[in-house]
Structures are given as structure tokens and as C-alpha cells.
Design a protein around this motif. Structure first.
Motif, PDB file in Angstrom:
ATOM      1  N   VAL A  42    -108.539 -15.874   9.578  1.00 52.14           N
ATOM      2  CA  VAL A  42    -109.103 -15.108   8.475  1.00 52.14           C
ATOM      3  C   VAL A  42    -110.614 -15.205   8.613  1.00 52.14           C
ATOM      4  O   VAL A  42    -111.185 -16.294   8.504  1.00 52.14           O
ATOM      5  CB  VAL A  42    -108.650 -15.653   7.117  1.00 52.14           C
ATOM      6  N   LEU A  43    -111.246 -14.076   8.888  1.00 57.00           N
ATOM      7  CA  LEU A  43    -112.686 -14.037   9.092  1.00 57.00           C
ATOM      8  C   LEU A  43    -113.355 -13.565   7.812  1.00 57.00           C
ATOM      9  O   LEU A  43    -113.040 -12.479   7.309  1.00 57.00           O
ATOM     10  CB  LEU A  43    -113.043 -13.094  10.244  1.00 57.00           C
ATOM     11  N   VAL A  44    -114.257 -14.371   7.290  1.00 55.41           N
ATOM     12  CA  VAL A  44    -114.916 -14.083   6.014  1.00 55.41           C
ATOM     13  C   VAL A  44    -116.419 -14.014   6.247  1.00 55.41           C
ATOM     14  O   VAL A  44    -116.997 -14.865   6.927  1.00 55.41           O
ATOM     15  CB  VAL A  44    -114.597 -15.174   4.974  1.00 55.41           C
ATOM     16  N   ASP A  45    -117.046 -13.003   5.670  1.00 54.65           N
ATOM     17  CA  ASP A  45    -118.495 -12.877   5.807  1.00 54.65           C
ATOM     18  C   ASP A  45    -119.012 -11.918   4.743  1.00 54.65           C
ATOM     19  O   ASP A  45    -118.272 -11.026   4.288  1.00 54.65           O
ATOM     20  CB  ASP A  45    -118.859 -12.357   7.203  1.00 54.65           C
ATOM     21  N   ILE A  46    -120.271 -12.080   4.387  1.00 52.25           N
ATOM     22  CA  ILE A  46    -120.892 -11.136   3.461  1.00 52.25           C
ATOM     23  C   ILE A  46    -121.094  -9.772   4.116  1.00 52.25           C
ATOM     24  O   ILE A  46    -121.170  -8.747   3.447  1.00 52.25           O
ATOM     25  CB  ILE A  46    -122.230 -11.706   2.945  1.00 52.25           C
ATOM     26  N   ASP A  47    -121.169  -9.755   5.452  1.00 53.66           N
ATOM     27  CA  ASP A  47    -121.316  -8.524   6.232  1.00 53.66           C
ATOM     28  C   ASP A  47    -119.931  -7.924   6.456  1.00 53.66           C
ATOM     29  O   ASP A  47    -119.240  -8.248   7.421  1.00 53.66           O
ATOM     30  CB  ASP A  47    -121.999  -8.844   7.565  1.00 53.66           C
ATOM     31  N   GLY A  48    -119.525  -7.043   5.551  1.00 49.10           N
ATOM     32  CA  GLY A  48    -118.183  -6.483   5.615  1.00 49.10           C
ATOM     33  C   GLY A  48    -117.901  -5.715   6.886  1.00 49.10           C
ATOM     34  O   GLY A  48    -116.844  -5.865   7.493  1.00 49.10           O
ATOM     35  N   ALA A  49    -118.839  -4.879   7.308  1.00 48.32           N
ATOM     36  CA  ALA A  49    -118.637  -4.089   8.519  1.00 48.32           C
ATOM     37  C   ALA A  49    -118.576  -4.989   9.750  1.00 48.32           C
ATOM     38  O   ALA A  49    -117.730  -4.803  10.635  1.00 48.32           O
ATOM     39  CB  ALA A  49    -119.761  -3.063   8.664  1.00 48.32           C
ATOM     40  N   GLY A  50    -119.463  -5.971   9.806  1.00 50.44           N
ATOM     41  CA  GLY A  50    -119.495  -6.864  10.956  1.00 50.44           C
ATOM     42  C   GLY A  50    -118.232  -7.690  11.081  1.00 50.44           C
ATOM     43  O   GLY A  50    -117.682  -7.854  12.181  1.00 50.44           O
ATOM     44  N   VAL A  51    -117.751  -8.212   9.960  1.00 54.59           N
ATOM     45  CA  VAL A  51    -116.565  -9.052  10.019  1.00 54.59           C
ATOM     46  C   VAL A  51    -115.316  -8.214  10.281  1.00 54.59           C
ATOM     47  O   VAL A  51    -114.376  -8.669  10.948  1.00 54.59           O
ATOM     48  CB  VAL A  51    -116.446  -9.912   8.741  1.00 54.59           C
ATOM     49  N   ALA A  52    -115.290  -6.976   9.804  1.00 48.36           N
ATOM     50  CA  ALA A  52    -114.160  -6.089  10.096  1.00 48.36           C
ATOM     51  C   ALA A  52    -114.089  -5.774  11.583  1.00 48.36           C
ATOM     52  O   ALA A  52    -113.005  -5.763  12.179  1.00 48.36           O
ATOM     53  CB  ALA A  52    -114.287  -4.801   9.282  1.00 48.36           C
ATOM     54  N   ALA A  53    -115.246  -5.534  12.193  1.00 49.63           N
ATOM     55  CA  ALA A  53    -115.277  -5.262  13.631  1.00 49.63           C
ATOM     56  C   ALA A  53    -114.827  -6.479  14.422  1.00 49.63           C
ATOM     57  O   ALA A  53    -114.098  -6.357  15.421  1.00 49.63           O
ATOM     58  CB  ALA A  53    -116.684  -4.848  14.048  1.00 49.63           C
ATOM     59  N   ALA A  54    -115.246  -7.672  13.997  1.00 50.92           N
ATOM     60  CA  ALA A  54    -114.850  -8.896  14.693  1.00 50.92           C
ATOM     61  C   ALA A  54    -113.347  -9.104  14.613  1.00 50.92           C
ATOM     62  O   ALA A  54    -112.701  -9.463  15.609  1.00 50.92           O
ATOM     63  CB  ALA A  54    -115.587 -10.094  14.090  1.00 50.92           C
ATOM     64  N   ALA A  55    -112.762  -8.873  13.447  1.00 50.84           N
ATOM     65  CA  ALA A  55    -111.319  -9.042  13.293  1.00 50.84           C
ATOM     66  C   ALA A  55    -110.550  -7.983  14.074  1.00 50.84           C
ATOM     67  O   ALA A  55    -109.516  -8.278  14.695  1.00 50.84           O
ATOM     68  CB  ALA A  55    -110.941  -8.989  11.814  1.00 50.84           C
ATOM     69  N   ALA A  56    -111.049  -6.753  14.062  1.00 52.82           N
ATOM     70  CA  ALA A  56    -110.374  -5.673  14.788  1.00 52.82           C
ATOM     71  C   ALA A  56    -110.323  -5.966  16.283  1.00 52.82           C
ATOM     72  O   ALA A  56    -109.341  -5.632  16.959  1.00 52.82           O
ATOM     73  CB  ALA A  56    -111.095  -4.349  14.530  1.00 52.82           C
ATOM     74  N   ALA A  57    -111.362  -6.593  16.795  1.00 55.70           N
ATOM     75  CA  ALA A  57    -111.391  -6.919  18.221  1.00 55.70           C
ATOM     76  C   ALA A  57    -110.345  -7.962  18.585  1.00 55.70           C
ATOM     77  O   ALA A  57    -109.898  -8.028  19.736  1.00 55.70           O
ATOM     78  CB  ALA A  57    -112.783  -7.427  18.602  1.00 55.70           C
ATOM     79  N   LEU A  58    -109.929  -8.774  17.603  1.00 58.84           N
ATOM     80  CA  LEU A  58    -108.941  -9.809  17.885  1.00 58.84           C
ATOM     81  C   LEU A  58    -107.511  -9.291  17.769  1.00 58.84           C
ATOM     82  O   LEU A  58    -106.621  -9.785  18.462  1.00 58.84           O
ATOM     83  CB  LEU A  58    -109.144 -10.991  16.932  1.00 58.84           C
TER      84      LEU A  58
END
Length: 287
Positions: A42-58
């Protein structure tokens, strides 16, 4: 396992791990490492777009949730959403953090002090507290990210050192308090890690480079975010009470800091380079 018994190693394969500050840097690298070892993350960050991209890559074993760790209710909802999605929570890594702009305590604005404490220290509490019932139920592990900066005086950056020293004490208390229930906690300490935050602080201008120059080798040795992440991942699997990266230099400092700091504080108060740096920081802040 009997409640209160010393827990064994924690194999993360098939487990669920939540990481704050996971859009970039150490948090992003740690998500990659744990995911590669079989964990759902579960990737959590204030940067919604950045964390969504990181999770999508996984891929499908990764969930992104946007939240500010300084927002207690938002992070409480994140914990709830993570458990609802994956069904359990075995590991929590409170990694999110910020550094203040260089300033002395005399010139520091109160709002700048509050921001660092709210994210680096209170944000760790906000992340850990709502997760603890799940960690106890899973006999899991919590990592709070402190810093080797907690060992050293915080000239021109005291809020960061203060916050990380507080995180260290939170982690020590947590390990003791979880021990009757077969769960564990550890503290991660890093020296200088090659991240965007480090470059902005130490490489961005002459003042930053002057701060960096005050650290002798090997304390000025830099490691990559991937190296830092691997040290945390390995520590999770060992249920380590502490991890230090890089270990060279900083491990000895951590062990001997009671004596070292007594000498260091005296030397720093007499060091002409430190005096010049403090004056330069105050002059810049007041421009």
C-alpha cells in the motif's frame, strides 16, 4: 506462537505492507523491494498522481492512497481502506518526511517549525496509531524512520534533528509496548541518501555545500535510495530493533554518541567554520 513469545523472522511473501512517502525516494524503492519479495504493498503519499503512477508500475498487488500524514483523520481512513482492500496489515513503515529551509532557531518562523514536526514526528504517530490493532492481530512489524541526524546537533536545521530524535523515542517505546503481544517495531536510521530532498538541501547552493563539508569521512558517505530501502526490507524480515545505513561510521557514532556528542558540541561551538555558517544562514534568512 504463545502471546508474548519472541517472534521469529517475518517472511514478507504473502504479507501486506503499508509505506508512507512512497511516491519517490526511499519509500518508492522500498515498495519495489517488498513487492519483489512477494508482499502486497500500500503506497501512501500526499502526491496523489505520483503515488498512483508508482503503484500502477507494480501491478495488482499494489494499492495507491493519497493522504497527508499530518492529517490524522485522512491517515486513519487510509489504514481502514488498506485493510478493507487486502484483508489484513502486517507491516507499516512510517517513512514520510520533510526538511526545513536552513535557518537558526533565532530566525526560524513558527509555521516552518510546526510543519516539520507535524509531518516528521506527529505524522509518524498518525500513521502508526490506527494501524496498531491490525499489527498486533497479525503479529506484524512497524518501522519508524528516524535519521542519523538524531545523533547530531542540528545547527541551521534543528527542527529536522528534533523531529527525528522524537521519532527514535517513539520507536523505542513502541518496540517495548508491542512485545507482550508478539509484534515488533524497529527504527531506521539513514546517513546521507541520494534523494531529491538531499540534493535540494546539500547540493543546491553554497550554504548547503558548506553544511555537507562539515561532515568528515565516513559520515559524509552517500548511499542510494535503493541501498537504504534494502536495509529496511532486510530489517523487516529480521524484525530488527534498528537498522543503520550506511553502517560504516554511523554505527560507531550511534554506539558511542553519549561520549562523542559531549566532545563534538564543545568543538562545534568553537569552530570558526560553524560560526561563519551560522552567520551566513542568519544573513540570508533576514534578507
Amino acid at each position: 506462537m504463545t502471546i508474548g513469545a519472541t517472534p521469529g523472522r517475518l517472511d514478507v511473501d504473502g504479507k501486506v505492507a503499508l509505506i508512507t512517502g512512497a511516491a519517490q525516494g526511499i519509500g518508492r524503492e522500498l515498495a519495489d523491494v517488498l513487492h519483489a519479495r512477494g508482499a502486497s504493498v500500500v503506497l501512501v503519499d500526499i502526491d496523489g498522481a505520483g503515488v498512483a503512477a508508482a503503484a500502477a508500475a507494480l501491478g495488482p498487488r499494489a494499492l495507491s492512497l493519497a493522504a497527508d500524514v499530518a492529517d490524522r483523520e485522512a491517515i486513519r481512513q487510509v489504514i481502514t481502506d488498506a485493510v478493507d482492500h487486502f484483508g489484513s496489515l502486517n507491516v507499516v513503515v512510517a517513512n514520510a518526511g520533510v526538511v526545513p529551509r536552513p535557518a537558526t532557531l533565532r530566525t526560524l518562523e513558527g509555521r516552518d517549525f510546526d510543519r516539520v514536526i507535524d509531518i516528521n514526528l506527529t505524522g509518524v504517530f498518525n500513521t502508526v496509531r490506527p494501524a496498531l490493532d491490525h499489527i498486533v492481530a497479525a503479529r506484524g512489524h512497524v518501522v519508524v524512520v528516524s535519521s542519523c541526524a538524531a545523533f547530531a546537533p542540528g545547527m541551521a536545521g534543528a527542527p529536522y534533528m528534533i523531529s527525528k530524535a522524537g521519532v527514535e523515542q517513539l520507536g523505542r517505546a513502541l518496540r517495548v509496548e508491542l512485545s507482550p503481544f508478539g509484534a515488533t517495531a524497529g527504527i531506521a536510521y539513514f546517513g546521507i541518501v541520494e534523494t531529491a530532498m538531499t540534493h535540494d538541501t546539500l547540493d543546491g547552493d553554497d550554504l548547503g555545500r558548506a553544511l555537507d563539508d562539515l561532515l568528515p569521512w565516513p559520515l559524509n558517505r552517500r548511499i542510494t535510495a535503493a541501498e537504504a530501502a534494502r536495509s529496511v526490507a532486510d530489517g523487516i524480515e529480521r524484525r530488527a530493533p534498528r537498522t543503520i545505513a550506511p553502517a560504516t561510521g554511523w554505527s560507531a557514532y550511534a554506539l558511542l554518541r553519549g561520549a562523542v556528542n559531549a566532545v563534538l558540541d564543545t568543538r562545534l561551538t568553537r569552530d570558526a567554520r560553524v560560526h561563519a555558517l551560522v552567520r551566513a544562514v542568519e544573513a540570508r534568512v533576514r534578507i
